[in-house]
Motif scaffolding. Structure first.
Motif, PDB file in Angstrom:
ATOM      1  N   ASP A  24       0.810  -1.221   0.000  1.00 46.50           N
ATOM      2  CA  ASP A  24       0.000   0.000   0.000  1.00 46.50           C
ATOM      3  C   ASP A  24       0.838   1.263   0.000  1.00 46.50           C
ATOM      4  OD1 ASP A  24      -2.455  -1.373  -0.030  1.00 46.50           O
ATOM      5  OD2 ASP A  24      -2.415  -1.610   2.145  1.00 46.50           O
ATOM      6  N   GLY A  25       1.913   1.225  -0.776  1.00 43.51           N
ATOM      7  CA  GLY A  25       2.721   2.429  -0.932  1.00 43.51           C
ATOM      8  C   GLY A  25       3.644   2.722   0.220  1.00 43.51           C
ATOM      9  N   GLU A  26       4.107   1.702   0.914  1.00 40.81           N
ATOM     10  CA  GLU A  26       5.043   1.924   2.023  1.00 40.81           C
ATOM     11  C   GLU A  26       6.339   2.548   1.505  1.00 40.81           C
ATOM     12  OE1 GLU A  26       7.608  -0.506   5.439  1.00 40.81           O
ATOM     13  OE2 GLU A  26       6.330  -1.607   4.028  1.00 40.81           O
ATOM     14  N   ILE A  27       6.768   3.612   2.163  1.00 41.54           N
ATOM     15  CA  ILE A  27       8.003   4.297   1.789  1.00 41.54           C
ATOM     16  C   ILE A  27       9.166   3.620   2.503  1.00 41.54           C
ATOM     17  CG2 ILE A  27       9.268   6.476   1.849  1.00 41.54           C
ATOM     18  CD1 ILE A  27       6.510   7.883   1.837  1.00 41.54           C
ATOM     19  N   LEU A  28      10.072   3.055   1.733  1.00 43.43           N
ATOM     20  CA  LEU A  28      11.210   2.331   2.296  1.00 43.43           C
ATOM     21  C   LEU A  28      12.417   3.232   2.515  1.00 43.43           C
ATOM     22  CD1 LEU A  28      10.990  -0.906   0.109  1.00 43.43           C
ATOM     23  CD2 LEU A  28       9.971  -0.473   2.353  1.00 43.43           C
ATOM     24  N   ALA A  29      12.532   4.277   1.704  1.00 48.63           N
ATOM     25  CA  ALA A  29      13.662   5.205   1.840  1.00 48.63           C
ATOM     26  C   ALA A  29      13.304   6.507   1.133  1.00 48.63           C
ATOM     27  CB  ALA A  29      14.934   4.615   1.239  1.00 48.63           C
ATOM     28  N   SER A  30      13.894   7.593   1.585  1.00 51.81           N
ATOM     29  CA  SER A  30      13.704   8.889   0.931  1.00 51.81           C
ATOM     30  C   SER A  30      14.974   9.706   1.054  1.00 51.81           C
ATOM     31  CB  SER A  30      12.529   9.652   1.547  1.00 51.81           C
ATOM     32  OG  SER A  30      12.790   9.982   2.894  1.00 51.81           O
ATOM     33  N   THR A  31      15.158  10.650   0.141  1.00 53.31           N
ATOM     34  CA  THR A  31      16.349  11.500   0.165  1.00 53.31           C
ATOM     35  C   THR A  31      16.051  12.782  -0.587  1.00 53.31           C
ATOM     36  OG1 THR A  31      18.733  11.551  -0.258  1.00 53.31           O
ATOM     37  CG2 THR A  31      17.356  10.528  -1.951  1.00 53.31           C
ATOM     38  N   ARG A  32      16.919  13.769  -0.461  1.00 53.02           N
ATOM     39  CA  ARG A  32      16.717  15.045  -1.149  1.00 53.02           C
ATOM     40  C   ARG A  32      18.066  15.717  -1.399  1.00 53.02           C
ATOM     41  NH1 ARG A  32      13.314  19.092   2.229  1.00 53.02           N
ATOM     42  NH2 ARG A  32      14.283  20.670   0.908  1.00 53.02           N
ATOM     43  N   ARG A  33      18.050  16.633  -2.359  1.00 52.69           N
ATOM     44  CA  ARG A  33      19.188  17.495  -2.650  1.00 52.69           C
ATOM     45  C   ARG A  33      18.651  18.926  -2.767  1.00 52.69           C
ATOM     46  NH1 ARG A  33      20.697  13.124  -1.794  1.00 52.69           N
ATOM     47  NH2 ARG A  33      22.347  11.880  -2.803  1.00 52.69           N
ATOM     48  N   ASP A  34      19.215  19.853  -2.021  1.00 56.84           N
ATOM     49  CA  ASP A  34      18.767  21.243  -2.064  1.00 56.84           C
ATOM     50  C   ASP A  34      19.505  22.010  -3.159  1.00 56.84           C
ATOM     51  OD1 ASP A  34      17.026  20.853   0.060  1.00 56.84           O
ATOM     52  OD2 ASP A  34      18.546  21.377   1.554  1.00 56.84           O
ATOM     53  N   HIS A  35      18.827  22.980  -3.724  1.00 55.24           N
ATOM     54  CA  HIS A  35      19.449  23.830  -4.743  1.00 55.24           C
ATOM     55  C   HIS A  35      18.755  25.190  -4.753  1.00 55.24           C
ATOM     56  CE1 HIS A  35      16.392  21.400  -7.210  1.00 55.24           C
ATOM     57  NE2 HIS A  35      15.875  22.612  -7.115  1.00 55.24           N
ATOM     58  N   GLU A  36      19.281  26.093  -5.522  1.00 57.04           N
ATOM     59  CA  GLU A  36      18.694  27.422  -5.667  1.00 57.04           C
ATOM     60  C   GLU A  36      18.579  27.771  -7.138  1.00 57.04           C
ATOM     61  OE1 GLU A  36      21.083  30.228  -3.563  1.00 57.04           O
ATOM     62  OE2 GLU A  36      20.476  29.517  -1.576  1.00 57.04           O
ATOM     63  N   MET A  37      17.598  28.595  -7.451  1.00 56.85           N
ATOM     64  CA  MET A  37      17.503  29.075  -8.826  1.00 56.85           C
ATOM     65  C   MET A  37      18.431  30.273  -9.000  1.00 56.85           C
ATOM     66  SD  MET A  37      13.715  30.803  -8.744  1.00 56.85           S
ATOM     67  CE  MET A  37      13.174  31.802  -7.352  1.00 56.85           C
ATOM     68  N   SER A  38      18.749  30.564 -10.235  1.00 57.11           N
ATOM     69  CA  SER A  38      19.587  31.715 -10.577  1.00 57.11           C
ATOM     70  C   SER A  38      18.690  32.837 -11.085  1.00 57.11           C
ATOM     71  CB  SER A  38      20.599  31.321 -11.662  1.00 57.11           C
ATOM     72  OG  SER A  38      21.289  32.457 -12.145  1.00 57.11           O
ATOM     73  N   LEU A  39      18.981  34.060 -10.630  1.00 55.39           N
ATOM     74  CA  LEU A  39      18.225  35.247 -11.054  1.00 55.39           C
ATOM     75  C   LEU A  39      19.200  36.235 -11.686  1.00 55.39           C
ATOM     76  CD1 LEU A  39      16.075  35.614  -7.801  1.00 55.39           C
ATOM     77  CD2 LEU A  39      15.388  34.519  -9.932  1.00 55.39           C
ATOM     78  N   PRO A  40      19.682  35.945 -12.909  1.00 52.16           N
ATOM     79  CA  PRO A  40      20.782  36.734 -13.478  1.00 52.16           C
ATOM     80  C   PRO A  40      20.397  38.135 -13.910  1.00 52.16           C
ATOM     81  CG  PRO A  40      19.979  35.140 -15.074  1.00 52.16           C
ATOM     82  CD  PRO A  40      19.276  34.843 -13.793  1.00 52.16           C
ATOM     83  N   GLN A  41      19.115  38.346 -14.230  1.00 55.70           N
ATOM     84  CA  GLN A  41      18.652  39.666 -14.627  1.00 55.70           C
ATOM     85  C   GLN A  41      17.254  39.868 -14.055  1.00 55.70           C
ATOM     86  OE1 GLN A  41      19.053  40.925 -18.740  1.00 55.70           O
ATOM     87  NE2 GLN A  41      20.540  39.311 -19.169  1.00 55.70           N
ATOM     88  N   ARG A  42      16.826  41.115 -14.012  1.00 60.56           N
ATOM     89  CA  ARG A  42      15.477  41.397 -13.538  1.00 60.56           C
ATOM     90  C   ARG A  42      14.458  40.662 -14.408  1.00 60.56           C
ATOM     91  NH1 ARG A  42      11.509  45.529 -14.326  1.00 60.56           N
ATOM     92  NH2 ARG A  42      12.821  46.560 -15.859  1.00 60.56           N
ATOM     93  N   GLY A  43      13.625  39.877 -13.771  1.00 59.59           N
ATOM     94  CA  GLY A  43      12.587  39.161 -14.499  1.00 59.59           C
ATOM     95  C   GLY A  43      12.998  37.795 -15.016  1.00 59.59           C
ATOM     96  N   TRP A  44      14.275  37.413 -14.840  1.00 64.55           N
ATOM     97  CA  TRP A  44      14.736  36.110 -15.298  1.00 64.55           C
ATOM     98  C   TRP A  44      14.826  35.138 -14.126  1.00 64.55           C
ATOM     99  CZ3 TRP A  44      19.009  35.994 -19.582  1.00 64.55           C
ATOM    100  CH2 TRP A  44      18.683  36.889 -20.605  1.00 64.55           C
ATOM    101  N   ALA A  45      14.520  33.868 -14.384  1.00 67.55           N
ATOM    102  CA  ALA A  45      14.676  32.807 -13.387  1.00 67.55           C
ATOM    103  C   ALA A  45      15.136  31.553 -14.116  1.00 67.55           C
ATOM    104  CB  ALA A  45      13.368  32.552 -12.644  1.00 67.55           C
ATOM    105  N   GLU A  46      16.309  31.029 -13.740  1.00 62.64           N
ATOM    106  CA  GLU A  46      16.943  29.947 -14.494  1.00 62.64           C
ATOM    107  C   GLU A  46      17.495  28.869 -13.554  1.00 62.64           C
ATOM    108  OE1 GLU A  46      18.862  32.667 -18.109  1.00 62.64           O
ATOM    109  OE2 GLU A  46      20.169  31.896 -16.519  1.00 62.64           O
ATOM    110  N   MET A  47      17.797  27.700 -14.152  1.00 64.70           N
ATOM    111  CA  MET A  47      18.585  26.654 -13.488  1.00 64.70           C
ATOM    112  C   MET A  47      19.401  25.939 -14.551  1.00 64.70           C
ATOM    113  SD  MET A  47      16.536  24.731 -10.452  1.00 64.70           S
ATOM    114  CE  MET A  47      15.715  25.656  -9.157  1.00 64.70           C
ATOM    115  N   ASP A  48      20.469  25.307 -14.097  1.00 67.02           N
ATOM    116  CA  ASP A  48      21.325  24.527 -14.985  1.00 67.02           C
ATOM    117  C   ASP A  48      20.749  23.118 -15.087  1.00 67.02           C
ATOM    118  OD1 ASP A  48      23.431  22.848 -16.000  1.00 67.02           O
ATOM    119  OD2 ASP A  48      24.838  24.471 -15.570  1.00 67.02           O
ATOM    120  N   ALA A  49      20.227  22.769 -16.250  1.00 66.78           N
ATOM    121  CA  ALA A  49      19.544  21.481 -16.417  1.00 66.78           C
ATOM    122  C   ALA A  49      20.488  20.298 -16.248  1.00 66.78           C
ATOM    123  CB  ALA A  49      18.869  21.424 -17.788  1.00 66.78           C
TER     124      ALA A  49
END
Length: 492
Positions: A24-49
């Protein structure tokens, strides 16, 4: 034992879960990686794919695969969702031409929005695509990339999750839901590419194969197997935009279900009986085959609380919540307009600006923190009022995402809006919905399977109604009264 992996690429982090469908969907393990978006110019929002999205997926798969072995399990499927709609322009070798352009918080394509609207007609776009063009639309962003980069005619464009899937071994695809946010390229009634509109505004631009979010779209390649530790040949299941995967995980799947996703941004998904089209809202394809939803999104929510946290000395989040909880409703006459990254719904103005109105020397960071919660709640109320006019009014409201933890924010939202909110027991979110899609897509569980269980129901505190009615009236008047000044400040 056959196991599945679900991974979601979010605005602030990438999260993965290893799940046993047979339990019934038991979670055996979980993990995460934190990151931030880049805001190089006014009105822009990017990330490195590549450096962010793909490498984090490789790391997460490399961490979860050995844990599947420890459980004496076989990975039977991997499904990925991601924030969206985003655009990655890549060459034939899947090397991105530029950083990925993010969803509606990136407002660079304003001229392209105007041009496409003039070329096709606003009424045609609304009728055919289900929504007006805004910073959320993918079509204008593709045109911006075509006109402003050194790409080639045979370049392909991808969504957040489908780029990573392609790197792992999948075909060039896009799921119907994400495609339905690629205005003006998708016909919402036909649930197919609007090739006639696409040829007028993006002539010669190739369009990916359309699939549904639970479809198998390839398998782990030999190269990806060496990088991740997941066996070659493991099925890859197409996910979708994170908010819809999260709604799926919460059990919001029936007509009349409304999901509020409390994340870095705030998102609304309401499931429909028919296919209404409403100005100021987004009519989209749903997760399950042939379905439709109404959606809306605010540009800042959790990201705004993090900003206040940093601005006021980086106190522990729990302490700020405690201080806000000891602040009276209405924050002693302080109101926040949460347009700190422009705004999507309901005003669709990338040049809008945030505001604290009513600050005095007696106000503390606890007041500011609570006022941010209350301002976002007022924005939620504006959008819920619009959604209530739909053909399928909300009957059940599901509150999901990291912002539901602790309880203060959801309580304030219920107090301001008058809504009861169901909070699911499992709050890992979109990655858990991806695991369910992987299990359904690979045939491990029936399509109607639902792993969601309720943890609690948040009900409005009626003693706060009068205060919040007055606060909402002030909030509702602020943008019309200050729009001109906001735009002038933006020019500075």
């Amino acid at each position: 034992m056959k196991l599945v992996i679900g991974i979601d690429i979010g605005t602030a982090s990438t999260k993965g879960v290893l799940v046993d469908p047979a339990s019934d969907g038991e979670i055996l393990a979980s993990t995460r990686r934190d990151h931030e978006m880049s805001l190089p110019q006014r009105g822009w929002a990017e990330m490195d794919a590549d450096a962010v999205w793909y490498r984090e997926i490789v790391d997460i798969l490399g961490e979860l695969a050995p844990q599947a072995d420890e459980c004496v399990g076989e990975i039977a499927g991997v499904c990925i969702s991601g924030m969206g709609p985003c655009v990655v322009q890549a060459d034939a070798d899947l090397v991105p031409r530029t950083p990925a352009v993010l969803y509606g918080i990136d407002g660079r394509a304003t001229r392209e929005i105007t041009w496409m609207t003039e070329q096709l007609g606003a009424d045609t776009i609304l009728e055919r695509c289900g929504k007006e063009l805004s910073s959320q639309a993918v079509g204008p962003k593709i045109k911006w990339l075509v006109d402003n980069t050194d790409g080639r005619a045979d370049d392909r464009w991808y969504g957040c999750h489908t780029y990573v899937l392609a790197r792992l071994g999948a075909r060039w695809v896009l799921d119907h839901h994400t495609a339905s946010q690629c205005d003006p390229l998708y016909d919402i009634a036909k649930q197919d590419w609007a090739t006639d509109l696409a040829e007028k505004v993006l002539p010669g631009t190739p369009l990916p194969e359309l699939v549904w979010p639970g479809d198998v779209v390839g398998e782990i390649s030999d190269d990806a197997a060496r990088e991740t530790g997941v066996p070659a040949g493991t099925p890859l299941v197409c996910g979708t935009v994170d908010a819809w995967a999260e709604a799926f995980s919460a059990g919001a799947r029936k007509p009349g279900d409304l999901m509020l996703m409390y994340g870095s941004t705030l998102f609304f998904v309401q499931f429909l009986e028919g296919m209404p089209i409403r100005e100021g809202l987004w009519t989209t394809s749903g997760v399950e085959r042939g379905t439709h939803t109404l959606a809306a999104g605010m540009s800042t929510s959790g990201s705004l609380t993090q900003w206040v946290q940093k601005l006021t000395g980086d106190a522990p989040f729990e302490k700020l919540v405690d201080e806000a909880g000891h602040t009276p409703p209405g924050s002693d006459g302080l109101v926040t307009l949460p347009y700190f990254a422009g705004e999507r719904s309901p005003i669709f103005d990338p040049e809008a600006r945030g505001m604290f109105l009513g600050l005095t020397l007696k106000h503390t960071r606890g007041h500011m923190f609570r006022s941010v919660y209350e301002g976002i709640a007022c924005g939620i109320r504006q959008i819920v009022d619009m959604l209530s006019d739909a053909d399928t009014p909300a009957k059940r409201v599901f509150a999901v995402g990291g912002g539901t933890q602790g309880g203060l924010w959801t309580q304030i939202v219920s107090d301001v809006t008058g809504l009861e909110q169901i909070v699911p027991a499992t709050t890992l979110g979109a990655s858990y919905g991806d695991a369910l899609l992987a299990a359904i897509g690979t045939g491990l569980v029936p399509p109607e399977t639902d792993w969601a269980t309720a943890d609690r129901t948040v009900r409005p505190d009626e003693t706060h109604r009068e205060t919040y009615e007055k606060l909402f009236a002030i909030y509702d008047s602020l943008y019309p009264a200050t729009k001109e000044q906001m735009h002038a400040l933006g020019e500075l």
